[in-house]
Structures are given as structure tokens and as C-alpha cells.
Design a protein around this motif. Structure first.
Motif, PDB file in Angstrom:
ATOM      1  N   GLU A 122     -16.180   0.763   5.915  1.00 30.23           N
ATOM      2  CA  GLU A 122     -16.106   1.179   4.520  1.00 30.23           C
ATOM      3  C   GLU A 122     -15.251   2.432   4.489  1.00 30.23           C
ATOM      4  OE1 GLU A 122     -19.750   2.481   2.607  1.00 30.23           O
ATOM      5  OE2 GLU A 122     -18.456   3.392   1.089  1.00 30.23           O
ATOM      6  N   ARG A 126      -7.616   5.454  -3.687  1.00 24.88           N
ATOM      7  CA  ARG A 126      -6.784   4.693  -2.766  1.00 24.88           C
ATOM      8  C   ARG A 126      -5.498   4.236  -3.446  1.00 24.88           C
ATOM      9  NH1 ARG A 126      -7.748  -0.160  -0.475  1.00 24.88           N
ATOM     10  NH2 ARG A 126      -6.721  -0.988  -2.304  1.00 24.88           N
ATOM     11  N   PHE A 144      -2.926  11.152   0.914  1.00 22.32           N
ATOM     12  CA  PHE A 144      -4.180  10.477   0.607  1.00 22.32           C
ATOM     13  C   PHE A 144      -5.196  11.460   0.004  1.00 22.32           C
ATOM     14  CE2 PHE A 144      -8.129   8.290   1.217  1.00 22.32           C
ATOM     15  CZ  PHE A 144      -7.783   6.962   1.041  1.00 22.32           C
ATOM     16  N   TYR A 168      -2.403   6.653  -4.154  1.00 20.47           N
ATOM     17  CA  TYR A 168      -1.501   6.945  -3.031  1.00 20.47           C
ATOM     18  C   TYR A 168      -0.104   6.404  -3.331  1.00 20.47           C
ATOM     19  CZ  TYR A 168       0.095   7.169   1.863  1.00 20.47           C
ATOM     20  OH  TYR A 168       0.769   7.443   3.016  1.00 20.47           O
ATOM     21  N   LYS A 211     -17.581   4.495   7.486  1.00 23.95           N
ATOM     22  CA  LYS A 211     -18.839   3.893   7.893  1.00 23.95           C
ATOM     23  C   LYS A 211     -18.573   2.505   8.458  1.00 23.95           C
ATOM     24  CE  LYS A 211     -23.065   2.127   6.036  1.00 23.95           C
ATOM     25  NZ  LYS A 211     -23.663   1.596   4.821  1.00 23.95           N
ATOM     26  N   ALA A 226       0.813  11.312   5.596  1.00 21.43           N
ATOM     27  CA  ALA A 226       0.043  10.275   4.912  1.00 21.43           C
ATOM     28  C   ALA A 226      -1.336  10.812   4.532  1.00 21.43           C
ATOM     29  CB  ALA A 226      -0.092   9.046   5.806  1.00 21.43           C
ATOM     30  N   PHE A 241      -5.302  -5.826  10.098  1.00 22.68           N
ATOM     31  CA  PHE A 241      -6.408  -5.350   9.276  1.00 22.68           C
ATOM     32  C   PHE A 241      -6.200  -5.908   7.894  1.00 22.68           C
ATOM     33  CE2 PHE A 241      -3.025  -2.314   8.898  1.00 22.68           C
ATOM     34  CZ  PHE A 241      -2.989  -2.013   7.551  1.00 22.68           C
ATOM     35  N   ILE A 242      -7.284  -6.192   7.221  1.00 21.58           N
ATOM     36  CA  ILE A 242      -7.154  -6.772   5.887  1.00 21.58           C
ATOM     37  C   ILE A 242      -8.254  -6.213   5.003  1.00 21.58           C
ATOM     38  CG2 ILE A 242      -8.583  -8.819   6.353  1.00 21.58           C
ATOM     39  CD1 ILE A 242      -6.556 -10.418   4.668  1.00 21.58           C
ATOM     40  N   GLU A 243      -7.888  -5.914   3.771  1.00 27.99           N
ATOM     41  CA  GLU A 243      -8.876  -5.433   2.829  1.00 27.99           C
ATOM     42  C   GLU A 243      -9.739  -6.604   2.384  1.00 27.99           C
ATOM     43  OE1 GLU A 243      -7.060  -3.660  -0.565  1.00 27.99           O
ATOM     44  OE2 GLU A 243      -9.005  -3.142  -1.422  1.00 27.99           O
ATOM     45  N   LEU A 244     -11.048  -6.402   2.318  1.00 25.23           N
ATOM     46  CA  LEU A 244     -11.940  -7.458   1.843  1.00 25.23           C
ATOM     47  C   LEU A 244     -12.278  -7.169   0.385  1.00 25.23           C
ATOM     48  CD1 LEU A 244     -14.364  -7.668   4.917  1.00 25.23           C
ATOM     49  CD2 LEU A 244     -12.289  -8.988   4.504  1.00 25.23           C
ATOM     50  N   LEU A 261      -2.082   1.921   7.896  1.00 22.35           N
ATOM     51  CA  LEU A 261      -3.513   2.251   7.977  1.00 22.35           C
ATOM     52  C   LEU A 261      -3.808   3.524   7.195  1.00 22.35           C
ATOM     53  CD1 LEU A 261      -4.316   1.487  11.715  1.00 22.35           C
ATOM     54  CD2 LEU A 261      -5.346   0.402   9.736  1.00 22.35           C
ATOM     55  N   ALA A 262      -2.898   4.516   7.323  1.00 20.84           N
ATOM     56  CA  ALA A 262      -3.123   5.785   6.636  1.00 20.84           C
ATOM     57  C   ALA A 262      -3.135   5.593   5.127  1.00 20.84           C
ATOM     58  CB  ALA A 262      -2.046   6.793   7.038  1.00 20.84           C
ATOM     59  N   ALA A 263      -2.291   4.693   4.642  1.00 24.15           N
ATOM     60  CA  ALA A 263      -2.205   4.479   3.197  1.00 24.15           C
ATOM     61  C   ALA A 263      -3.494   3.922   2.619  1.00 24.15           C
ATOM     62  CB  ALA A 263      -1.039   3.555   2.871  1.00 24.15           C
ATOM     63  N   ILE A 264      -4.320   3.259   3.440  1.00 28.38           N
ATOM     64  CA  ILE A 264      -5.600   2.791   2.910  1.00 28.38           C
ATOM     65  C   ILE A 264      -6.741   3.727   3.310  1.00 28.38           C
ATOM     66  CG2 ILE A 264      -4.939   0.363   2.729  1.00 28.38           C
ATOM     67  CD1 ILE A 264      -6.550  -0.090   5.311  1.00 28.38           C
ATOM     68  N   GLY A 265      -6.402   4.841   3.931  1.00 29.30           N
ATOM     69  CA  GLY A 265      -7.425   5.853   4.200  1.00 29.30           C
ATOM     70  C   GLY A 265      -7.877   5.945   5.644  1.00 29.30           C
ATOM     71  N   TYR A 305       0.824  -1.205   0.000  1.00 26.75           N
ATOM     72  CA  TYR A 305       0.000   0.000   0.000  1.00 26.75           C
ATOM     73  C   TYR A 305       0.860   1.258   0.000  1.00 26.75           C
ATOM     74  CZ  TYR A 305      -3.956  -3.016   1.071  1.00 26.75           C
ATOM     75  OH  TYR A 305      -4.917  -3.986   1.021  1.00 26.75           O
ATOM     76  N   LEU A 344     -10.943   1.386  -7.398  1.00 25.73           N
ATOM     77  CA  LEU A 344     -10.517   2.038  -6.147  1.00 25.73           C
ATOM     78  C   LEU A 344      -9.434   3.048  -6.486  1.00 25.73           C
ATOM     79  CD1 LEU A 344     -10.248  -1.123  -3.873  1.00 25.73           C
ATOM     80  CD2 LEU A 344     -11.885   0.735  -3.584  1.00 25.73           C
ATOM     81  N   PHE A 354      -6.894   7.439   8.857  1.00 26.72           N
ATOM     82  CA  PHE A 354      -5.995   8.347   9.565  1.00 26.72           C
ATOM     83  C   PHE A 354      -6.850   9.331  10.351  1.00 26.72           C
ATOM     84  CE2 PHE A 354      -6.349   9.403   5.021  1.00 26.72           C
ATOM     85  CZ  PHE A 354      -7.170  10.520   5.110  1.00 26.72           C
ATOM     86  N   ALA A 398     -12.963   4.876   1.692  1.00 24.33           N
ATOM     87  CA  ALA A 398     -12.545   5.199   0.333  1.00 24.33           C
ATOM     88  C   ALA A 398     -13.000   4.146  -0.676  1.00 24.33           C
ATOM     89  CB  ALA A 398     -11.026   5.368   0.266  1.00 24.33           C
ATOM     90  N   GLY A 399     -14.227   3.674  -0.502  1.00 23.50           N
ATOM     91  CA  GLY A 399     -14.795   2.763  -1.489  1.00 23.50           C
ATOM     92  C   GLY A 399     -14.473   1.297  -1.268  1.00 23.50           C
ATOM     93  N   SER A 400     -13.556   0.978  -0.352  1.00 21.71           N
ATOM     94  CA  SER A 400     -13.270  -0.432  -0.138  1.00 21.71           C
ATOM     95  C   SER A 400     -13.694  -0.845   1.263  1.00 21.71           C
ATOM     96  CB  SER A 400     -11.784  -0.734  -0.371  1.00 21.71           C
ATOM     97  OG  SER A 400     -11.021  -0.173   0.656  1.00 21.71           O
ATOM     98  N   ARG A 401     -13.767  -2.164   1.471  1.00 25.67           N
ATOM     99  CA  ARG A 401     -14.135  -2.702   2.781  1.00 25.67           C
ATOM    100  C   ARG A 401     -12.872  -3.219   3.457  1.00 25.67           C
ATOM    101  NH1 ARG A 401     -17.911  -0.696   0.819  1.00 25.67           N
ATOM    102  NH2 ARG A 401     -20.082  -1.318   0.771  1.00 25.67           N
ATOM    103  N   VAL A 402     -12.675  -2.793   4.695  1.00 28.40           N
ATOM    104  CA  VAL A 402     -11.496  -3.232   5.429  1.00 28.40           C
ATOM    105  C   VAL A 402     -11.937  -3.870   6.737  1.00 28.40           C
ATOM    106  CG1 VAL A 402      -9.362  -2.503   6.556  1.00 28.40           C
ATOM    107  CG2 VAL A 402     -10.072  -1.407   4.427  1.00 28.40           C
TER     108      VAL A 402
END
Lengths: 672, 72
Positions: B51, A96, A259, A99, B39, A255, A495-498, B27-31, A61, A93, B33, B53-57
Motif C-alpha cells: 500500500e 499520486r 512526489f 505528480y 505497508k 522524483a 509492477f502494476i497498480e491494482l 517506481l518513484a512516480a507512484i511513490g 505516471y 488518489l 523511492f 500513497a493510498g493505492s495498491r501496487v
């Protein structure tokens, strides 16, 4: 032919593997980056008289130096041994993903932007203005769908044009808020006072990374700048000001700026936005499958199905291969070479053919299990399973991603070790592959079956359960110890992206399965084959000795080791020789015992009853469960960890633990 | 209040994240921060899903307890 090297950079789940697969087919070679457990994939293809080499960087990322994957990618990019960098972007995406693009630009890299998954955009309620993106980023942008094989020609052409200098991207310089820019200029000025001629970095990038407190960059500052203390103090002052005004530390602040800039650029490239409901069907599904109460039964059902399909499909194939290499081919050899010295026939039959058979017999299980795992990964279930298990695995210093490899271990340790590839954290990957051999694989079951039938017919299932339980307990205990020793705790913060659910891309799944199986044959297969022939030599030398008999080297070896096994209640050399053969594959223990006692596998129970007591039988089973992993597993761990150090360490630890546990079990049961 | 305690379906603003620079940076790199609005799609038991930046984490419970938020 002229060569072009293209490095593929991008976030996880953007479809880099699919692009690799679409461009380079099955030419892909899988290995490790030097000295680490991070996978390196390289593919090749020809395009208009050029040989294009694709190097897949780990999915990341950002480009800090906190994780191994980031360090591997970053040091590769800094070395600059490539002609083109392709920044693969998931167009669904966009913000994201940009970045990482900004970080590349900060480094002075001018990548080709590959907008992948362009075919999926229709579900997202917007379109892309490619021209606008090209204008803002000042980089070539190519729209691609790797799965539908669209835009590939243009992509290769763009690689070519950039590599030959026909296209010289100008590259946008990310400019941030005035506050941050002032801080950057201030530190830049301080550094310029004593910057050397051989300063290897781009100054602006170096300063931004300093402000982000990047450990590698701070180390470089300390080693190469006399006034490093003053500079760090200056940065502290900047941070205090940021904290006061924005209630955020400096790295998070930067960051965030990056972003937000990435999001603004994305907005400039997005057109025709239609508002879609934010609640999706997939959210409803996620709530069910990541909630432990409903998710656990679903997880076990899926794993049960995976095993069922794997063993139902692979059993007949495995039997076929087994018959071929231990029956059909050997009898052909005997007929063809009748009159030849028995030594030669034994070499071909028990050495070479048995060695090839030992490799081949793993192929059905490996191919089918790998195929099913790719489907789980590709559909998006794997990420959910990892999230589901995270809370439990954290107790043992691991994260949720290690559950699936460990569960696969119950089927066969070999594919389980390969399954750790899907794990993101290199440290956790190493820990997981080192504890997998404690998990009792199905090949150990025949050993338990024979011994429990002979000695524990009344409480067979209790003994079986205890053995499985002991394996699991040791796996988790060692995971805990290793995570403490290796300091993997920071990486535990999970944490993991789904990724969105989708149907698997069959061509990718099939090609990847084929690539993995081929790698297994050439890398692990050679080790397995060599060891098989070596053990054959031990069993048939000196010439004239009966195969694996008392006067063979292995027989002598068994007798030599007898004093070590006597404290475990084992008083005969034959079971020890069986253990040595068990290194080939653990189910071989039973066959060897049958051969050595001259009973075959059917009359074995009676023969064992004369050699073992119930207590020593239990100790022998515990030893079989825990002692060295089979050669195929060792070879897989060597292949995946990239060094012999870890498998060697593992063997030493496992032998010690196996003996200690067997001894404890033997003594304790004698007391009862 | 932490992310761990937020009710399903509500929108929150991140105030602070405790942890090393490594985690915070990733964490900041995926939004995720301080200042970001997300949400909460799913709350415990099990992981928290947000939710962003459009993705689910999916965020593990241990991590979720380290993310301080306020309801929007």
C-alpha cells in the motif's frame, strides 16, 4: 466551424476512456501513434458551435523518456499542436496523480485539472476543496464524474474558455528544496553561456530533466552544447553531494521531492478527513487471487467461463451467418441470375459473398470476447491476473500482462491480438502479438479431428495434446528469443497498480465494444475481403476451369509447390491447395479437402487414408498448426502494429518453422 | 532485508532500489523511492502487494528482491 484540439493526459486507470466516452460517444477512432504499437484514440463532438477534438494520450505516471508510452506523450506535448491540455486526475488518489501535474507545469503547460471519479469520494473519508486547489495550482479545476455524466457541461465550457483565451491560467511554478533549487540555478547558469536562439525547450524543464538523467535530453545536450562534458561533470558533482547527504541517486532524489510536493498540494485541497481502517476487504480478496495456489484455479475457472460464454453464445450466431452467406444468399443469387454466365454467379457467390461472410463470421466471437474482456479489465481483475502470472512469464522474457491475450489465442487468435492493447509496455505488446499465432486456435481443431480420426483413432487425445503442447512451447520459445533480440528485459521488471474492484460501467463497455467491432470491420475487414476475392480469382481462372480444380491457377500452384511438400510425405497437390485456402480461416482446410476429393466432409476420412500415411498425416497436422496465421489474424496484427513489416516477417518465420517442424516430425516418426 | 522477505502486514521504509534509471523513475512516480514508507499487504508466494500513497501496487518477485527495506 472552429476547431479546438484537447489533449487528455493522465495516469493509467484515471478514467480517461470514460471521459472520452461520455463526451465524444462512439465517434472515437482507434489507431496507432506513427510507427509504434502505442494506441491512439481520437474522438470528436460539437459544443456551442465549436468542434472539439479529443486526443487521448497514453496513460503514464511521469514524463521521462524511458518507455515508448512516455516518449509518445511527451513528444506530443512538446510539439504543442493542441489548444488545451486536460490533466485527468483520479480524485481518490489525488497526491499520486498530482505528480504528473507538476511535470506538466515544469514543461510550461497550464492544463485544465479534471478531478474525475468525484462521485466515489464518499467511500474515501474526505472531501475536496476545489477553490483551495485552484488557488495553489493557479489552474482551472473542474469536478467530474464521467460514469455518472456529472460536470461535463462545465468541463466543455472550460475547454472553450481556455482555447479562446477567455480564461488564461497563470500556472503554479513548482519550487523544490533549497538544495535542489541551487543545483537547478547552477546548471541553468552554465547552459545560458552558450544557449542558442532556437533552443526549443523551456530552460528550467531542460535542466530538471538533465538532472534526472533523461536519455533524450542528455543526447540533445551532447549534440548542441560544446561544453557538454563540463556540464555533465558538474551534474556528477551535484549527485555525489546528494548521495553523501541523502543516500539516494539524483534522479530518485528529484522524483521524491516532486512526489512530496504533490502530496503537500493534495493535503491543501483535502478537507474533512475521517480516519478509515487501512485494511480493506479487497486486500483479503487480493491475497487469495494473487496467491498461485488459490489464484491459478480461480484464473482457469474464469477463463473457462469466458470461453464457455463466448462459444455458447457465438456458435448459433456464427452458424446463422455461415448459412446466410454460404447457403441462403448464394441460392437466391442463382435464382435471380439464372441464365447469367456461371463465371458471374461464381464471382458473386464464391468471391464476394464468401468474402463478406469471412469477415462477418468473426463478429460474434469478437464482440462477445471483447465485451467480456472489457468487463474483466473494468472490474479490476485483469491487473490481478497479470500480477499472478508475472513470475512464470518472466522465465520467457514476458510479463504477466501477456497471459490473457495468449490464453484467448486458444479460442481465436484475432481477439487475442486485439487484447494485447491492454498491455502497457509497447515492446512486450509487440512480442505477445507475434507469438499468439503459434497458439492453436479452435479453428484448427476440425483439421486435427479429421486426421486423428482417420489415422490415430487409438491415441487421438495424445496426438491432440502433443499438437497443443508444440504450439505453446514454440510460442514461449519465440517470446524468449524476441525479448532477447528486442531488449525488452528492462521492461520485465514488473509492477502494476491494482485498481479498486468495481462494477463495470456498462455504457463505457458497450460503447467500446461497438467501437472495436466497427474498427475491425473497416480495417481488418477490408483486408480479409480483398484476400478472399483474390483467392477466389486464383481458384476460378482461367475461365472454364472447374473451381479450385487441377487446371485452375491455384491447382497449378499446388502442383508447383509439390516438390517442397514431398519431403514431408505429401504426394498429392490437393492437400496443398487446401492449405492455400486455409489462409482464409484454418477450418476451411477440411472443407476444401472434402470438395477436392469429391467426398464432402463425411467420406473424407477414407479418401485421406489413401493419400496419407500416419507419418505424413502427422506432418500435415503439424504444418497446419504452425504455418501462416489466417488472414484475419494477419490483418489484426497489421492493424495493431501499424505496419506490414511485422506480419510479413511473421509469415516468413512461420512458414520456415512449419516446414522444418513438419519435416522433423515426418522423419522421426518414420524411424520409430 | 528486501521487500521479498517482509512479513505480511508490516510497515517498512524503503532504503534503496537497484535497477536502471527507467525503473527507478517509474517506481518513484507512484511513490516508491528511498525514504518512502509503505505497508506490505501481501507477501510471496505470488507477487508482493504494497500500500503506497493510498493505492495498491503489485510488485513482481524479481522486482521485490531489488528493493531494500527496513522494518519500522
Amino acid at each position: 466551424m472552429r476547431k479546438i484540439r484537447v489533449a487528455l493526459a493522465g495516469n493509467p486507470n484515471v478514467g480517461k476512456t470514460a471521459i472520452m466516452n461520455a463526451l465524444a460517444g462512439t465517434s472515437e477512432k482507434v489507431g496507432n501513434w506513427p510507427g509504434v504499437t502505442v494506441q491512439k484514440k481520437v474522438g470528436k463532438y460539437n459544443f456551442r458551435g465549436f468542434e472539439v477534438e479529443l486526443i487521448d494520450l497514453p496513460g503514464i505516471y511521469s514524463l521521462t523518456s524511458y518507455t515508448l508510452e512516455e516518449r509518445v506523450a511527451r513528444s506530443f506535448l512538446l510539439k504543442g499542436e493542441y489548444d488545451v491540455v486536460a490533466d485527468v486526475v483520479d480524485v481518490t488518489l489525488l497526491g499520486r496523480n498530482l505528480y504528473l501535474t507538476l511535470e506538466l507545469l515544469e514543461m510550461g503547460i497550464k492544463p485544465v485539472i479534471v478531478l474525475n471519479k468525484i462521485d466515489e469520494l464518499e467511500n474515501y473519508g474526505y472531501t475536496i476543496d476545489k477553490k483551495a486547489l485552484e488557488e495553489v495550482l493557479k489552474l482551472p479545476v473542474v469536478e467530474v464524474s464521467a460514469v455518472k455524466r456529472k460536470g461535463l457541461e462545465e468541463l466543455s465550457e472550460t475547454f472553450l474558455r481556455v482555447a479562446t483565451g477567455d480564461l488564461k491560467p497563470e500556472g503554479f511554478t513548482p519550487i523544490y528544496s533549497e538544495e535542489l533549487e541551487n543545483a537547478i540555478s547552477l546548471i541553468e547558469m552554465k547552459l545560458k553561456e552558450e544557449i542558442g536562439e532556437n533552443f526549443p525547450y523551456r530552460l528550467r524543464w531542460f535542466v530538471i530533466k538533465l538532472l534526472e538523467k533523461d536519455p533524450e535530453i542528455i543526447d540533445y545536450l551532447k549534440e548542441n552544447f560544446k561544453k557538454w562534458k563540463k556540464i555533465l561533470k558538474e551534474i556528477e558533482k551535484i549527485e555525489e553531494e546528494i548521495k553523501r547527504r541523502h543516500k539516494s541517486d539524483l534522479p530518485s532524489f528529484i522524483a521524491r521531492e516532486r512526489f512530496l510536493l504533490a502530496s503537500r498540494i493534495a493535503t491543501a485541497g483535502i478537507r474533512n478527513i475521517v480516519e478509515l481502517p487501512t485494511e480493506k476487504l479487497s486486500d483479503k480478496i487480493d491475497r487469495v487471487i494473487t496467491n498461485p495456489i488459490t489464484g491459478m484455479p480461480i484464473f482457469f475457472l474464469i477463463m473457462w467461463l469466458v470461453f464457455k460464454i463466448t462459444f455458447d453464445l457465438s456458435a448459433p450466431l456464427g452458424d446463422l451467418i455461415d448459412t446466410l452467406f454460404s447457403d441462403v444468399l448464394p441460392s437466391l443469387v442463382e435464382r435471380a441470375l439464372s441464365g447469367a454466365p456461371p463465371f458471374l454467379i461464381s464471382l458473386i457467390n464464391n468471391g464476394i459473398l464468401a468474402g463478406i461472410g469471412a469477415v462477418m463470421v468473426f463478429l460474434p466471437v469478437l464482440a462477445i470476447l471483447y465485451f467480456l474482456m472489457s468487463i474483466l479489465e473494468d472490474t479490476g481483475y485483469m491487473a490481478r491476473a497479470a500480477a499472478l502470472w508475472d513470475n512464470f512469464m518472466r522465465l520467457f522474457g514476458l510479463s504477466g500482462s501477456s497471459v490473457i491475450p495468449m490464453i484467448l489465442g486458444f479460442g481465436c487468435n484475432v481477439p487475442a491480438v486485439y487484447a494485447t492493447r491492454a498491455m502497457r509496455s509497447a515492446k512486450q505488446k509487440l512480442i505477445t502479438m507475434l507469438v499468439i499465432p503459434w497458439v492453436s486456435c479452435s479453428a484448427r481443431l476440425p483439421v486435427y479431428a479429421v486426421f486423428t480420426a482417420a489415422f490415430f483413432s487409438k491415441n487421438q487425445s495424445l496426438v491432440l495434446l502433443s499438437l497443443y503442447g508444440l504450439g505453446i512451447a514454440l510460442a514461449l520459445l519465440f517470446a524468449l528469443i524476441l525479448s532477447r533480440v528486442m531488449g525488452a528485459r528492462e521492461e520485465c521488471e514488473f509492477f502494476i497498480e491494482l485498481p479498486p474492484y468495481k462494477l463495470p460501467a456498462w455504457s463505457v463497455v458497450i460503447n467500446q465494444t461497438w467501437i472495436e467491432v466497427r474498427e475491425f470491420i473497416f480495417k481488418a475487414g477490408t483486408v480479409i475481403f480483398a484476400v478472399s476475392v483474390f483467392i477466389w480469382a486464383l481458384a476460378s481462372l482461367p475461365p472454364g476451369a472447374p473451381y479450385a480444380g487441377e487446371s485452375s491457377i491455384v491447382g497449378h500452384f499446388g502442383k508447383l509447390l509439390l516438390p517442397i511438400f514431398e519431403p514431408l510425405g505429401i504426394t498429392d497437390w490437393k492437400p496443398i491447395v487446401a492449405l492455400i485456402f486455409g489462409a482464409l480461416a484454418k477450418e476451411v482446410v477440411v472443407g476444401t479437402l472434402g470438395a477436392l476429393y469429391g467426398t464432402g466432409e463425411e467420406g473424407l476420412e477414407k479418401a485421406l487414408a489413401q493419400t496419407f500415411t500416419p507419418e505424413s498425416a502427422l506432418a500435415y497436422m503439424v504444418f497446419t498448426l504452425l504455418y501462416i496465421p489466417c488472414i484475419a489474424t494477419i490483418a489484426a496484427i497489421k492493424q495493431e502494429s501499424g505496419t506490414w513489416r511485422y506480419p510479413a516477417l511473421l509469415i516468413a518465420v512461420e512458414l520456415t518453422v512449419a516446414w522444418t517442424a513438419a519435416f522433423a516430425v515426418y522423419r522421426l516418426t518414420l524411424l520409430v | 532485508m528486501t521487500l521479498y522477505e517482509v512479513k505480511e502486514g508490516s510497515r517498512v521504509k524503503i532504503l534503496n532500489i537497484t535497477g536502471g534509471h527507467g525503473v527507478k523513475n517509474r517506481l518513484a512516480a507512484i511513490g516508491l523511492f528511498p525514504g518512502a514508507e509503505v505497508k506490505v499487504v501481501k507477501s510471496p508466494p505470488g507477487p508482493v502487494i504494497v500500500e503506497v500513497a493510498g493505492s495498491r501496487v503489485a510488485v513482481g518477485q524479481g522486482m521485490a528482491k531489488k528493493v531494500e527495506v527496513e522494518r519500522l
